[in-house]
Design a protein around this motif. Structure first.
Motif, PDB file in Angstrom:
ATOM      1  N   ILE A 429      70.482  57.742  28.888  1.00  0.00           N
ATOM      2  CA  ILE A 429      70.321  57.902  27.436  1.00  0.00           C
ATOM      3  C   ILE A 429      68.999  58.617  27.167  1.00  0.00           C
ATOM      4  O   ILE A 429      68.117  58.664  28.014  1.00  0.00           O
ATOM      5  N   THR A 430      68.894  59.147  25.960  1.00  0.00           N
ATOM      6  CA  THR A 430      67.663  59.846  25.572  1.00  0.00           C
ATOM      7  C   THR A 430      66.616  58.854  25.076  1.00  0.00           C
ATOM      8  O   THR A 430      66.912  57.681  24.829  1.00  0.00           O
ATOM      9  N   SER A 431      65.404  59.365  24.887  1.00  0.00           N
ATOM     10  CA  SER A 431      64.314  58.509  24.403  1.00  0.00           C
ATOM     11  C   SER A 431      64.569  58.029  22.983  1.00  0.00           C
ATOM     12  O   SER A 431      64.113  56.948  22.591  1.00  0.00           O
ATOM     13  N   ASP A 432      65.296  58.825  22.198  1.00  0.00           N
ATOM     14  CA  ASP A 432      65.584  58.416  20.819  1.00  0.00           C
ATOM     15  C   ASP A 432      66.390  57.123  20.798  1.00  0.00           C
ATOM     16  O   ASP A 432      66.100  56.194  20.036  1.00  0.00           O
ATOM     17  N   ILE A 433      67.425  57.078  21.634  1.00  0.00           N
ATOM     18  CA  ILE A 433      68.262  55.871  21.698  1.00  0.00           C
ATOM     19  C   ILE A 433      67.460  54.703  22.257  1.00  0.00           C
ATOM     20  O   ILE A 433      67.560  53.564  21.787  1.00  0.00           O
ATOM     21  N   TYR A 434      66.618  54.990  23.259  1.00  0.00           N
ATOM     22  CA  TYR A 434      65.784  53.945  23.854  1.00  0.00           C
ATOM     23  C   TYR A 434      64.822  53.373  22.807  1.00  0.00           C
ATOM     24  O   TYR A 434      64.646  52.149  22.706  1.00  0.00           O
ATOM     25  N   LEU A 435      64.190  54.237  22.018  1.00  0.00           N
ATOM     26  CA  LEU A 435      63.234  53.785  21.024  1.00  0.00           C
ATOM     27  C   LEU A 435      63.901  53.023  19.889  1.00  0.00           C
ATOM     28  O   LEU A 435      63.297  52.117  19.291  1.00  0.00           O
ATOM     29  N   ILE A 436      65.141  53.389  19.603  1.00  0.00           N
ATOM     30  CA  ILE A 436      65.859  52.622  18.567  1.00  0.00           C
ATOM     31  C   ILE A 436      66.018  51.165  19.012  1.00  0.00           C
ATOM     32  O   ILE A 436      65.769  50.235  18.246  1.00  0.00           O
ATOM     33  N   ALA A 437      66.410  50.962  20.258  1.00  0.00           N
ATOM     34  CA  ALA A 437      66.563  49.601  20.783  1.00  0.00           C
ATOM     35  C   ALA A 437      65.206  48.887  20.828  1.00  0.00           C
ATOM     36  O   ALA A 437      65.092  47.696  20.486  1.00  0.00           O
ATOM     37  N   LYS A 438      64.183  49.619  21.241  1.00  0.00           N
ATOM     38  CA  LYS A 438      62.849  49.019  21.329  1.00  0.00           C
ATOM     39  C   LYS A 438      62.318  48.658  19.948  1.00  0.00           C
ATOM     40  O   LYS A 438      61.758  47.565  19.729  1.00  0.00           O
ATOM     41  N   ASN A 439      62.460  49.536  18.980  1.00  0.00           N
ATOM     42  CA  ASN A 439      61.952  49.282  17.633  1.00  0.00           C
ATOM     43  C   ASN A 439      62.745  48.185  16.924  1.00  0.00           C
ATOM     44  O   ASN A 439      62.186  47.436  16.099  1.00  0.00           O
TER      45      ASN A 439
END
Length: 471
Positions: A429-439
């Motif tokens: 997955i891209t960082s955008d999807i990763y950051l959505i989960a993290k945020n």
């Protein structure tokens, strides 16, 4: 003495806080109560009410007064003792003691005592209410410090996780194994996390400042508060607004205060009504006096001497003999005059109010109006209390439900983030999807921290209405 004890307690508390690393909630509340100006003013008002109550009780005792007068007269004047005119210097004095006691005045004194005693009880409850209000504010400030510290810890954990990921992806970016946009998106997130840390550090300073101001102590960055027991975050809490209200009516200081004020106003009306009745009093006095002009004549001797009168016997004038006494004059001593001039008096006095411009009746009417006002205040206070308890209960239930939901939500987003972390590390997955989960996880953790301390505050407010200890 109370003021001295408060100062000593304040100095000991400050020394203890400096010696100990963390301030407990109980210490904060006790320190705040000892240092708060409004609480101290309420305490002084209570002391004044106590003095007024004591004075009303002392009014039942007899009035006793002593008097002493001393004077010097010269020239022609009248003797203050004999009222005879004399021409010499006279030293005179008089002494007396008077006493009177009220036997009956329509129970005005008795009802005045009851009124002031109830007013004193009301002042003690108002003092307690002042302490309780301050306690709630201190608890709120204390929880704000803890909440800000937890938010800072969460922000640091988020920053640490993002930094680790940036360090890993910097190598991948240098090797060309990931998209540069993913790497720089993560670096941007790291900056956001660092800003969140700075904001939370500032929030802690503001929270500590608010707490220090409530405690009336100088602000210090080194101020630390002790963490609360995990038991206070337990979701199980029994709360029934009707039962809490019934308990508050019996224990709540503010309710007791207005009730005592109402009863005090009623007794005050009766005290003023008593002044419309005749007053019967017992009076008595004892006194004596002294004058330097008072003398005694003491007979020294007596002899027969010829007088100017005569009788004719056998044609001869025979002088008439008369007694001639010789006296020695001496002043009467102070003690003898004091005993000889001693006078006593006992009597009953009756004062009947007939007309005084209707001032007494006007005071009674005014007091009756004030009594009705206190009744309305008491009724309104009970109504507001019930509404406040109902509002506090609704707030508690809403907060409790939100807290429960957030606990489950954190668990769900934690698992979601773990899966996203694994996929991101694998490049799936891209960082955008990763950051959505993290945020999502970060936002939920923030909401949970705020909610759990809000839950504690709402529970403490209900404890406050229940009359329970707040620490």
């Amino acid at each position: 003495m109370k003021r001295i004890c408060s100062i000593i307690f304040f100095l000991l508390t400050i020394s203890f806080v400096k010696a100990q690393s963390k301030l407990t909630l109980r210490q904060a509340i006790e320190m705040g109560i000892a240092n708060n100006i409004d609480v101290n003013k309420a305490d002084l008002s209570s002391q004044q009410a106590h003095i007024t109550m004591q004075q009303s009780k002392l009014s039942m005792l007899p009035n006793v007064n002593a008097s002493a007068n001393y004077g010097i007269n010269s020239g022609r004047t009248n003797d203050p003792i004999t009222n005879a005119f004399i021409n010499q210097n006279i030293n005179s004095s008089n002494y007396g003691i008077t006493a009177n006691v009220t036997l009956f005045n329509g129970l005005a004194l008795q009802n005045d005592i009851k009124s002031n005693a109830l007013a004193y009880e009301a002042s003690k409850m108002e003092l307690q209410q002042s302490k309780d209000n301050l306690t709630i504010n201190i608890i709120l400030a204390y929880l704000n410090v803890l909440s800000a510290e937890d938010l800072l810890q969460n922000a640091r954990l988020q920053e640490e996780a993002t930094r680790r990921q940036v360090d890993i992806d910097s190598l991948k970016n240098a090797a060309g194994s990931i998209s540069p946009s993913d790497y720089y998106t993560l670096k941007g997130q790291l900056g956001t996390d660092q800003l969140n840390i700075a904001d939370n550090v500032a929030s802690i300073a503001v929270a500590k400042l608010s707490l220090a101001q409530l405690l009336n102590i100088p602000y210090s960055d080194s101020l630390e508060v002790e963490r609360l027991s995990e038991d206070v975050f337990n979701l199980y809490y029994e709360a029934d607004p009707s039962k809490i209200y019934d308990t508050a009516l019996q224990q709540f200081a503010q309710i007791k205060a207005v009730h005592f004020r109402t009863e005090s106003a009623e007794k005050y009306v009766r005290a003023l009504q008593g002044q419309l009745y005749p007053t019967l009093s017992l009076n008595g006095s004892i006194g004596s006096n002294y004058s330097s002009a008072i003398t005694n004549s003491i007979l020294l001797n007596s002899q027969d001497v010829a007088s100017n009168d005569y009788v004719i016997v056998n044609g001869s004038q025979i002088p008439v003999m008369t007694k001639q006494n010789t006296y020695n004059t001496e002043k009467v001593s102070f003690g003898t005059q004091f005993n000889n001039n001693l006078s006593k008096y006992v009597g009953l006095g009756l004062s009947i109010p007939i007309f005084n411009g209707a001032r007494a009746r006007s005071r009674v009417r005014t007091a009756k109006i004030q009594f009705k006002v206190t009744q309305l205040v008491e009724q309104n206070t009970k109504t507001l209390l019930q509404q406040s308890i109902e509002q506090a209960y609704v707030n508690f239930k809403n907060t409790s439900n939100k807290y429960s939901i957030l606990l489950d939500q954190v668990q769900s987003f934690t698992e979601s983030f773990k899966a996203a972390q694994a996929k991101f590390d694998a490049g799936a997955i891209t960082s955008d999807i990763y950051l959505i989960a993290k945020n999502n996880l970060n936002a939920t953790n923030i909401n949970l921290i705020v909610s759990k301390y809000n839950f504690v505050l709402r529970a403490k407010i209900l404890d406050y209405y229940k009359g329970k200890s707040l620490w």
